[in-house]
Design a protein around this motif. Sequence first.
Motif, short mmCIF file in Angstrom:
data_model
loop_
_atom_site.label_atom_id
_atom_site.label_comp_id
_atom_site.label_asym_id
_atom_site.label_seq_id
_atom_site.Cartn_x
_atom_site.Cartn_y
_atom_site.Cartn_z
N ASP A 427 0.82 -1.23 0.00
CA ASP A 427 0.00 0.00 0.00
C ASP A 427 0.85 1.27 0.00
O ASP A 427 0.33 2.38 0.16
N GLY A 428 2.16 1.12 -0.16
CA GLY A 428 3.04 2.30 -0.23
C GLY A 428 3.60 2.74 1.10
O GLY A 428 4.42 3.67 1.15
N THR A 429 3.18 2.10 2.19
CA THR A 429 3.73 2.44 3.51
C THR A 429 4.94 1.56 3.78
O THR A 429 5.14 0.54 3.14
N THR A 430 5.73 1.98 4.77
CA THR A 430 6.95 1.23 5.07
C THR A 430 6.64 0.02 5.94
O THR A 430 5.55 -0.10 6.51
N LEU A 431 7.63 -0.81 6.04
CA LEU A 431 7.56 -2.02 6.87
C LEU A 431 7.13 -1.63 8.29
O LEU A 431 7.64 -0.68 8.87
N ARG A 432 6.16 -2.37 8.84
CA ARG A 432 5.65 -2.07 10.16
C ARG A 432 6.73 -2.31 11.24
O ARG A 432 7.53 -3.23 11.14
N ASP A 433 6.70 -1.45 12.27
CA ASP A 433 7.61 -1.66 13.41
C ASP A 433 7.19 -2.91 14.17
O ASP A 433 6.01 -3.25 14.22
N GLY A 434 8.18 -3.57 14.78
CA GLY A 434 7.85 -4.74 15.60
C GLY A 434 8.52 -6.00 15.09
O GLY A 434 9.38 -5.97 14.20
N GLU A 435 8.08 -7.13 15.64
CA GLU A 435 8.70 -8.41 15.30
C GLU A 435 8.05 -9.04 14.07
O GLU A 435 6.84 -8.94 13.89
N HIS A 436 8.85 -9.66 13.26
CA HIS A 436 8.36 -10.31 12.03
C HIS A 436 8.84 -11.77 12.03
O HIS A 436 10.04 -12.03 12.17
N ASP A 437 7.88 -12.67 11.87
CA ASP A 437 8.21 -14.10 11.80
C ASP A 437 8.42 -14.43 10.32
O ASP A 437 7.46 -14.56 9.55
N LEU A 438 9.68 -14.51 9.92
CA LEU A 438 10.00 -14.68 8.49
C LEU A 438 9.95 -16.15 8.08
O LEU A 438 10.23 -17.05 8.88
N ILE A 439 9.61 -16.35 6.82
CA ILE A 439 9.64 -17.70 6.24
C ILE A 439 11.07 -18.01 5.84
O ILE A 439 11.75 -17.18 5.24
N VAL A 440 11.53 -19.18 6.23
CA VAL A 440 12.89 -19.62 5.86
C VAL A 440 12.76 -20.53 4.63
O VAL A 440 12.11 -21.57 4.68
N TYR A 441 13.34 -20.08 3.51
CA TYR A 441 13.27 -20.83 2.25
C TYR A 441 14.55 -21.63 2.04
O TYR A 441 15.65 -21.17 2.36
N LYS A 442 14.34 -22.82 1.45
CA LYS A 442 15.48 -23.67 1.07
C LYS A 442 15.45 -23.88 -0.43
O LYS A 442 14.37 -24.02 -1.02
#
Length: 1050
Positions: A427-442
Amino acid sequence: MFRTVRHMIYDLIEWRSQILSGTLPQDELKELKKKVTAKIDYGNRILDLDLVVRDEDGNILDPELTSTISLFRAHEIASKQVEERLQEEKSQKQNIDINRQARFAATPSLALFVNLKNVVCKIGEDAEVLMSLYDPTESRFISENYLVRWSSSGLPKDIDRLHNLRAVFTDLGSKDLKREKISFVCQIVRVGRMELRDNNTRKLTSGLRRPFGVAVMDVTDIINGKVDDEDKQHFIPFQPVAGESDFLQTVINKVIAAKEVNHKGQGLWVTLKLLPGDIHQIRKEFPHLVDRTTAVARKTGFPEIIMPGDVRNDIYVTLVQGDFDKGSKTTAKNVEVTVSVYDEDGKRLEHVIFPGAGDEAISEYKSVIYYQVKQPRWFETVKVAIPIEDVNRSHLRFTFRHRSSQDSKDKSEKIFALAFVKLMRYDGTTLRDGEHDLIVYKAEAKKLEDAAAYLSLPSTKAELEEKGHAATGRGLQSLGSCTISRDSFQVSTLVCSTKLTQNVDLLGLLKWRSNTSLLQQNLRRLMKVDGGEVVKFLQDTLDALFNIMMENSESETFDTLVFDALVFIIGLIADRKFQHFNPVLETYIKKHFSATLAYTKLTKVLRNYVDNAGKPGVSEQLCRAMKALEYVFKFIVRSRVLFNQLYESKGEADFMDSLLQLFRSISDMMRGASEQAVRVKGAALKYLPTIVNDVKLVFDPKELSKMFTDFILNVPVGLLTIQKLYCLIEIIHSDLFTQHDCREILLPMVTDQLKYHLERQEDLEACCQLLSDILEVLYRRDVGPTQRHVQMIMEKLLRTVNRTVISMGRDSDLIGNFVACMTAILRQMEDCHYAHLIKTFGKMRTDVVDFLMETFIMFKNLIGKNVYPSDWVIMNMMQNKVFLRAINQYADMLNKKFLDQANFELQLWNNYFHLAVAFLTQESLQLENFSSAKRAKILNKYGDMRRQIGFEIRDMWYNLGQHKIKFIPEMVGPMLEMTLLPETELRKATIPIFFDMMQCEFHSTRSFQMTSKPEQESPSRAPGCGRSRMAPHTSPCSLRPAAGCRRALF
């Protein structure tokens, strides 16, 4: 007492030598001078000496050059400060801290200066020393790292920085002062082999970042200003990491919780000092501590005040934790995370990652490695600073690699997984502050390096769920060429950007041109956006509002909404939470604002609100507009000034007329006693004076004065009295009242208002402040002629003020203020004013008599029971000097008006003589009772006022002529009391009065038989003095009739 004073004198001698040395920086010199004067004033009080009054720089005030009101206020302040110091001295521990704490608490920005002296620690390899501020309650770092690279030889790697390892932790504010605890934390990361004890001959992998230990110090008292000693070297004990599962942050929390650390002599030596101000102020005021080579570690987040020009685009990325499957290995992996920034084409952005202040930017950051730990917890933070234009195309890339202790094996290890997150949302806004649970790709290592292979995939588990996939599962999920691993990885981000927002509504306004159909909606939504987000983008938001206004100059569609939005923003900054943003708004108006036609639209919308004040729903918004009036007019005036610079005086008449109509509308609104509009009227009275200094730049000051006169006169009687008086006080404080022509218009109205409320004893505190401020302005020499204005005060207010003083009890908190006002009026009156005073009473002789009677009785009461403490010597002497002049002036009136047979007033003359004698015999003028130094100082500045009034009494007595007999024997006692004073010239002048009394009585009665009993008229100590002093001035012949009188007297 002796020991206390001796100790104080030793302190003063020491401080004097420091001042004379000329080696102190400016800030410390100023602070030391304050300390010296405070100590002297405290010493004066405990020794019962006189109170010394000083200006802001500590210099003693000269009463001859200082107004009476300023002198009174200086006494009040000095007395209060000495009392506070007495309290501080009673509580020895606090007395050093209180003033400094108050000064730091009042400063919007603070910084902690750190000087690393030495690292005493047996590391054995190169190391990174990372210092930062830490909140133990929240278990999180609150500042960037200050990074020093330490060599295995025990010295800094950059040998040029030896003895110059200095950093300043900036942007600390009032929120940080309120933290329960703040710790200064040092983490030591070893850079080298996997195992220090591993001395195997096989080639070992080097350059690995391994946890070594931490050192922690509680700096709460330093940051709160309770402790301040920049020369003291603090030793911070070192705690080594015990095992691989001992994560650095875990060790930090253990050390904070522990009472003692078994450091074995290992640790850091540092000096610390709290500095007030932002980095620019600090460099200017503390150049001996902070220069261009000093590292600057900012707070992780915005400071409490953001200035225009402080353009930031920082993203703080914290590696939190992960959970990695061992895969085909028999033990858990030694996971190293590499952080880098790539654009959408797969090109790496170079030198955008900052591991710590004091170190250079790098292109990729490698995490600490925990040996064979399945669930490592890092809590390592780096700053990513990317150019604004690159943010929307960039993403953070995290690659995971197993590191082997053997170099040969390590080289064959490839990246086994990847995670990423885009910096810009859809939506054009920046990455939200706080913790992000990222997907780990192989995937295959080569595919993981190809941005096109993974950028189209979801980056977080939340995003995965939004797209309808399960975020967890036993089996691996395949998305394109990449597979979702069972591994997990969490990061935390904090965006500190003055150009990029996380709020959709604010973004919609900032990019209003992209969709003008939503403009009205975006303007309304702006007023619901969190204030903290708006003030961060203050300049861009204001630019957007004025661009909307200017680009729709032919239409009025958006004018009211833009005005409301502007009022909302000004209201935000007026809020206590954001009050430190006032300088930002001021700077924007002066340097960045450029809407040359905004004044026409702002004036029109404001007038429309005022004209419709009575309509439902309008009063609330008008109230907000009134609160924002100062800055609304700053925009109007600045807009007109910019217009004049471009087009000279084009449209001047229209502009003047529009302002005049607006002021008339505001003035008319004040009429009527409608309860609905009371709030708006109160707001108008409070905030309208704030526009004066700006409006007079573009509007005729005399017209403005007339407008304010009408405005005040339109306030309904008995309504909003206190608000009206404080409105008048603000007008007096404005530049308007310093101009002679404007005073001519304003002063008659102000004095009428004051007289009305003083006579009714309404809001006396506000009345007193208003009168004091008027007299302060009239005392100044840079405000044009004031003679006529002092006369106006005298005519309308002198008698009213006198009566107010007479009616007040000595226990009133305001008695001192009103006596100061009365003294100030008399002091500022010239001889011509006294001559004119009688004329103001007209032909009514009784009015003059009443006035003089009131004045004589009031003076006598004030002299007998002084309203000021005895140690306020300067104030008391000033009052005496003014009273003496006034008494002499009033004596002339007696001689001219009430001496002849037809007009003689016995009681008036009687009151005069009693007043004059009371003045002469008052305690504060008995110079013989003072030390020689004090006596010399008083004589030098004021002379002996007893002699002056004594000679005047003598002259007035001889002026009585045939009326003398009316004062015998009543005046014998007071006259005798006067002659008892041990002042030779005074006695020589006044003792002959006794012979004159005897002679007068004899001529009148040819006898002394009517003289009253001696006990009623003479003091017990009279006989010797009266007899011995009379003889030299009388002849043997004249002593014969005097003998009977002496028997009657003594």
